[in-house]
Every structure is written in structure tokens, then in C-alpha cells.
Enzyme design. Structure first.
Site, PDB file in Angstrom:
ATOM      1  N   TYR A   1       5.589  -2.556  17.609  1.00  0.00           N
ATOM      2  CA  TYR A   1       6.215  -3.434  16.610  1.00  0.00           C
ATOM      3  C   TYR A   1       6.493  -4.807  17.233  1.00  0.00           C
ATOM      4  O   TYR A   1       6.099  -5.832  16.685  1.00  0.00           O
ATOM      5  CB  TYR A   1       7.517  -2.793  16.144  1.00  0.00           C
ATOM      6  CG  TYR A   1       8.264  -3.545  15.067  1.00  0.00           C
ATOM      7  CD1 TYR A   1       7.734  -3.681  13.786  1.00  0.00           C
ATOM      8  CD2 TYR A   1       9.518  -4.100  15.326  1.00  0.00           C
ATOM      9  CE1 TYR A   1       8.432  -4.347  12.789  1.00  0.00           C
ATOM     10  CE2 TYR A   1      10.219  -4.765  14.327  1.00  0.00           C
ATOM     11  CZ  TYR A   1       9.680  -4.888  13.078  1.00  0.00           C
ATOM     12  OH  TYR A   1      10.366  -5.548  12.086  1.00  0.00           O
TER      13      TYR A   1
ATOM     14  N   ASN B   1       0.837  -1.208   0.000  1.00  0.00           N
ATOM     15  CA  ASN B   1       0.000   0.000   0.000  1.00  0.00           C
ATOM     16  C   ASN B   1       0.870   1.257   0.000  1.00  0.00           C
ATOM     17  O   ASN B   1       0.367   2.359   0.150  1.00  0.00           O
ATOM     18  CB  ASN B   1      -0.959   0.014   1.201  1.00  0.00           C
ATOM     19  CG  ASN B   1      -0.215   0.118   2.514  1.00  0.00           C
ATOM     20  OD1 ASN B   1       1.003  -0.008   2.562  1.00  0.00           O
ATOM     21  ND2 ASN B   1      -0.938   0.338   3.591  1.00  0.00           N
TER      22      ASN B   1
ATOM     23  N   THR C   1       5.193   2.619   3.526  1.00  0.00           N
ATOM     24  CA  THR C   1       6.639   2.871   3.681  1.00  0.00           C
ATOM     25  C   THR C   1       7.413   2.368   2.458  1.00  0.00           C
ATOM     26  O   THR C   1       8.599   2.640   2.335  1.00  0.00           O
ATOM     27  CB  THR C   1       7.224   2.202   4.956  1.00  0.00           C
ATOM     28  OG1 THR C   1       6.884   0.812   4.945  1.00  0.00           O
ATOM     29  CG2 THR C   1       6.712   2.860   6.221  1.00  0.00           C
ATOM     30  N   GLY C   2       6.757   1.637   1.574  1.00  0.00           N
ATOM     31  CA  GLY C   2       7.410   1.120   0.367  1.00  0.00           C
ATOM     32  C   GLY C   2       7.548   2.203  -0.694  1.00  0.00           C
ATOM     33  O   GLY C   2       7.006   3.305  -0.546  1.00  0.00           O
TER      34      GLY C   2
ATOM     35  N   THR D   1      19.317  -6.121   8.853  1.00  0.00           N
ATOM     36  CA  THR D   1      19.724  -6.439   7.474  1.00  0.00           C
ATOM     37  C   THR D   1      19.848  -5.138   6.681  1.00  0.00           C
ATOM     38  O   THR D   1      19.107  -4.192   6.936  1.00  0.00           O
ATOM     39  CB  THR D   1      18.690  -7.392   6.838  1.00  0.00           C
ATOM     40  OG1 THR D   1      18.665  -8.594   7.617  1.00  0.00           O
ATOM     41  CG2 THR D   1      19.029  -7.737   5.396  1.00  0.00           C
TER      42      THR D   1
ATOM     43  N   ASP E   1      -4.049  -2.587   0.929  1.00  0.00           N
ATOM     44  CA  ASP E   1      -3.706  -2.585   2.356  1.00  0.00           C
ATOM     45  C   ASP E   1      -4.184  -3.923   2.929  1.00  0.00           C
ATOM     46  O   ASP E   1      -5.389  -4.185   2.993  1.00  0.00           O
ATOM     47  CB  ASP E   1      -4.434  -1.403   3.023  1.00  0.00           C
ATOM     48  CG  ASP E   1      -4.244  -1.392   4.530  1.00  0.00           C
ATOM     49  OD1 ASP E   1      -3.692  -2.360   5.098  1.00  0.00           O
ATOM     50  OD2 ASP E   1      -4.660  -0.392   5.151  1.00  0.00           O
TER      51      ASP E   1
END
Ligand code: UDP
Length: 330
Positions: A148, A35, A38-39, A178, A59
Site C-alpha cells: 500500500y 469494481n 472493497t466498495g 478518517t 476495474d
């Protein structure tokens, strides 16, 4: 027989987009879902024309509809940097809980195998070092990071419940820090933060005394571990990360050398509940997946810095999360 289909949520994110690449390369039909909270569309731009790639903007906390069969689902949708989940705490909780529930429902309806992205954050500020999968963790449920950590812990619980109760094939990867190309330069995490600061000619911000440790895994190694876990027959959580541990202070010195910046380090308050130490015990992954990381920090950081160096000035000077000073400090 047609190609196997894999649905990847969080496909436009850092790990999600690298997973899309890997599954395309392995000859799968990939459906990406995101959605864009944050991408970033640009992480998937190179796949848009690929015959085996399709994308659905959605979403996943809302009901998910997919046509046709789905062999595998990889659940990588979630804000993942502390500063992101402080900014969007409710969405963080919802994607880990409601989003996972919807994907389990989809997996049940389609007979898919579901791999969920869990995290070293389930160990909280760990009292056991290095962290083994059988350690239950030390998490502050009501602290700012709790949104989180607890969403991911719930995600593991509901996944195991669906596995046990409905017999769904599930996999749980606990991802440790990572890094690599396509991280968001201004997501607030330490690697993009230090590299962005070096590129802008700013001082490097160390939080606390910098004696806290992290262990950084290069993205290709992480993707390889996830790929092997998905295809394995192991349903319990598996740590995937690089055990090579370093203090944040020493890491800042490494970045100063690598980038050649003439700036110095400055000290800011330590964020609330910032874990003091983190290092994965990867004995289990070695044993059952025959996996261990191959890319050393020196090499991985060089590749990552090259990526950030080539971003436009617009990206470099975007104000989002650029001022880290004392965020959420004690
Ligand atoms: N950190 C820092 N300076 C920064 C950003 C992060 O010293 O500009 C520290 C942070 O306090 C933490 C470590 O670097 O101890 C790793 O932070 P990150 O946000 O990358 O991820 P975390 O491992 O805490 O989820």
C-alpha cells in the site's frame, strides 16, 4: 454551458461515496466508477435515480473509456485498511500504479484536472512528529504494508511526473485516519473494529500495548478539505486530517464509555510495521485552503456509532475479517 463533470473512482467506497454526495450537492454531473472489490453498492443506492449521477462498473487497472468531457477526476479507488491490503496485495499495488497511470492518460486525453488520494502511510512509521509534507517518510518497502505504502508513493511520483512533463493539472491529498458512516463494519480498522465488538458484546482487541497513537478526522471535514484542495491551484501534497492525537488504549476507553458496553479490553500482538505515532501537521492546509477540522471526536464518534447501531444483524455478524487475532504479527 452544461454542468461540470467529475469522475470519481472508488465511488462505492467510504470516502468515494461521500465525495459523490458532495459533488452532486454542489451541482456537478458525477460519474462514479468502482469494481466493488472493497466498495459496496449500498453506499450509492440513494444516488442511483439522481439525474446527474451515473455509474460505470470497471476495474481501473484496465483501459478506461469515458464518453464526453471530464473536467475533474478524483482517484479514490484502493483497498484502504491494513487487513484488506494484506488480503489483496497485488490488486493494491496495481490500482495505485497501473490504475493511476490509466487515469493520468485519461486526464491528458480529456484535459481534466486529477486529484489523487494519497495517505499518511507515505510517512511509514514516522521519525518526525507531527508529520509535515516535507518529511520523506520511513517505509519498509518489503514489509506487508509496503504494498500500500509504496503504491501510494509511486502514485505521487507518477502524478508529479505527468504534471511536470505533460503539464497536467494535478492535486495530491495525503489523507490521515478518517472515519464516519459507511465505513465497512468488518474492514479491520480500529473504529469499526471496536464499535462492532461493542455491539456484538465482545471484548475490544487492542493490538500491542495500545501506546501507539492515531489522530481521527471526521468524514465531513475530510471531504471539505479535499473539495477545497481540488479547486485550489496548489500541485504539491497537502495533509488533510485532524491533529487531535490519542493513544489506542485511551481510545478504547472512550469507545467503552460511548457504547456503554460492559466488555473489557484484551491485548493481541501488534501487526508488523504498525506505525507507533501519527499526527498530521495541517499548517499548510490552514494556510493555502483556509481549512481546519470542525467536528470533534466526541460528536463524530456518536454519529458513527449511530450508523453502525442501525445496521442489520447480517452486517454485524458477517465473518469477514471478524477474527483479528494475531494477524500478521511479529
Ligand atoms: N488496532 C487495534 N485493534 C483493532 C484494530 C486496530 O488496536 O482491533 C490498532 C492498530 O494496530 C493501529 C491502530 O489501531 O495501531 C489503527 O489501526 P487501523 O487499522 O485503524 O489503521 P492504520 O492507522 O494502522 O492504518
Amino acid at each position: 454551458m452544461g454542468l461540470k463533470t467529475v469522475l470519481i473512482t472508488g465511488a462505492a467506497g467510504f470516502l468515494g461515496s461521500h465525495l459523490c454526495d458532495r459533488f452532486i450537492k454542489e451541482g456537478y454531473k458525477v460519474i462514479g466508477m468502482d469494481n466493488y472489490i472493497t466498495g459496496d453498492k449500498k453506499n450509492l443506492a440513494h444516488l442511483q435515480e439522481h439525474a446527474n449521477f451515473s455509474f460505470i462498473e470497471h476495474d481501473i487497472t484496465e483501459f478506461i473509456e469515458i464518453e464526453g468531457s471530464v473536467d475533474y477526476i478524483l482517484h479514490f479507488a484502493s483497498p484502504a485498511s491494513p487487513i484488506d491490503y494484506l488480503k489483496i496485495p497485488i490488486q493494491t499495488l496495481k490500482v495505485g500504479s497501473l490504475g493511476t497511470h490509466n487515469l493520468l492518460g485519461l486526464a491528458k486525453a480529456k484535459g481534466s484536472r486529477l486529484l489523487i488520494a494519497s495517505t499518511s502511510e507515505v510517512y511509514g512509521d514516522p521519525l518526525v512528529h507531527p508529520q509535515t509534507e516535507d518529511y520523506y517518510g520511513n517505509v519498509n518497502t518489503i514489509g506487508p504494508r509496503g504494498v500500500y505504502d509504496e503504491a501510494k508513493r509511486f502514485q505521487e511520483s507518477i502524478t508529479m511526473a505527468y504534471h511536470r512533463f505533460h503539464g497536467i493539472e494535478t492535486r495530491i491529498v495525503r489523507i490521515f485516519n478518517t472515519y464516519g458512516p459507511r465505513m465497512r463494519l468488518n474492514d479491520g480498522r480500529v473504529i469499526p473494529a471496536f464499535m462492532g465488538q461493542a455491539l456484538r458484546g465482545e471484548d475490544l482487541t487492542i493490538f500491542g500495548k495500545g501506546l501507539q497513537t492515531r489522530s481521527f478526522c471526521y468524514v465531513d471535514d475530510q471531504v471539505e478539505g479535499i473539495y477545497r484542495l481540488l479547486l485550489s491551484d496548489y500541485s504539491y501534497p497537502v495533509n488533510i486530517g485532524n491533529p487531535h492525537e490519542i493513544t489506542i488504549k485511551d481510545f478504547a476507553e472512550e469507545i467503552i464509555k460511548l457504547t456503554g458496553t460492559t466488555q473489557k479490553v484484551i491485548y493481541k500482538d501488534l501487526p508488523v510495521d504498525d506505525p507507533m505515532q501519527r499526527q498530521p501537521d495541517i499548517s499548510l492546509a490552514k494556510k493555502i485552503l483556509n481549512w481546519e477540522p470542525k467536528v470533534g471526536r466526541g460528536e463524530g464518534m456518536r454519529i458513527t456509532f449511530d450508523y453502525f447501531k442501525n445496521l442489520s444483524d447480517d452486517e454485524l455478524y458477517k465473518s469477514e475479517h471478524k477474527d483479528f487475532s494475531g494477524y500478521n504479527s511479529k
